[in-house]
Design an enzyme around this catalytic site. Sequence first.
Site, PDB file in Angstrom:
ATOM      1  CE1 TYR A  48      -2.244 -11.190   4.933  1.00 57.29           C
ATOM      2  CE2 TYR A  48      -3.231  -9.775   3.470  1.00 57.29           C
ATOM      3  CZ  TYR A  48      -2.366 -10.944   3.844  1.00 57.29           C
ATOM      4  OH  TYR A  48      -1.972 -11.755   2.863  1.00 57.29           O
ATOM      5  NE  ARG A  78       4.445  -6.611   4.433  1.00 60.48           N
ATOM      6  CZ  ARG A  78       4.497  -7.951   4.490  1.00 60.48           C
ATOM      7  NH1 ARG A  78       5.282  -8.282   3.489  1.00 60.48           N
ATOM      8  NH2 ARG A  78       4.272  -8.747   5.555  1.00 60.48           N
ATOM      9  NE  ARG A 112     -22.104  -4.276  -3.087  1.00 54.65           N
ATOM     10  CZ  ARG A 112     -21.886  -4.036  -4.633  1.00 54.65           C
ATOM     11  NH1 ARG A 112     -22.571  -3.268  -5.237  1.00 54.65           N
ATOM     12  NH2 ARG A 112     -20.810  -5.022  -5.134  1.00 54.65           N
ATOM     13  CE  LYS A 134       0.855  -9.601   4.624  1.00 62.49           C
ATOM     14  NZ  LYS A 134       1.188 -10.734   3.653  1.00 62.49           N
ATOM     15  CD  GLU A 189       4.174 -12.579  -4.786  1.00 59.57           C
ATOM     16  OE1 GLU A 189       4.916 -12.141  -3.855  1.00 59.57           O
ATOM     17  OE2 GLU A 189       3.319 -11.713  -5.094  1.00 59.57           O
ATOM     18  CG  LEU A 198       3.808  -9.156   0.074  1.00 59.40           C
ATOM     19  CD1 LEU A 198       2.932  -8.057   0.064  1.00 59.40           C
ATOM     20  CD2 LEU A 198       3.195 -10.180   0.988  1.00 59.40           C
TER      21      LEU A 198
END
Length: 284
Positions: free
Chosen positions: A33, A52, A100, A147, A179, A204
């Site tokens: 995301y 990114r 799945r 991310k 972070e 990140l």
Amino acid sequence: MNRIVYVNGDYLPEADAKISVFDRGFLFADAVYEVTSVLDGRLVDFPGHLARLHRSLGALELTTPLDDAGLEEMHRELLKRNRLTEGAVYMQVTRGAADRDFAYPASSEPGLVAFTQAKALIESPTAAKGIRVISVQDIRWARRDIKTTQLLGPSMCKMIAKKAGADDAWFVEEGFVTEGTSNNAWIITADGAIVTRNLSAAILHGITRAAVMTYAEAAGMRVEERPFTIAEAQGAAEAFITSASAFVTPVVEIDGVPLGDGAPGPVTKRLRELYIAESRARAS
């Protein structure tokens, strides 16, 4: 709320927005995301977020159903339909729906959803008074540079901080701060150095982080990329966090120890002013 959201090619009222129960983003957090800030109805550093996004997609062997021009057009359409002038656009790309199985499907149609969030970014109460953080063990996976949507670890630690009466948590691994739960961590030393963790798979690669470094160096400030400990942070002159939604937000207390006089410091305030001015000037 009555937002219009984007779901796999359609703009829909949020009450009508649905994805498959077999979407791997839902079942496995097999998704990445991006969150792009919006100021004055314009996108902040959208090219950086696209770059990114492609880095994250490549790391997970994911594709997106829209090219860059299409992604930008979709963002602008959401701004228009929701009359958003300040806040953010959240975009998520998943591997799509498949029965799945832990193994990636041989083929699947990637999923793409996006929505807006109205939020006061400039006149932020937390920026005015600063936040208090506590330190927690870094319990996340080893590829924090990607991310992904697997954010349970950060969510759990954010709640640990809330229950402790703090605003957020800083992760610590092998004695050093990595972070925050949803932001990059910074300190300002007594001799004026602005310090943040160097880039690696441990953190990140923040878009706001990169922008703040650029603006600080252009203003003649000294930036150091290196690890630091909680003890060093507690002895620092100032501290702050950066993210797409927090911009530059002061940290005034770490593990119960106030920094300076316990109020946002002058360097952090200056960095926030620089970031907002430059972001407004460069937003598109």
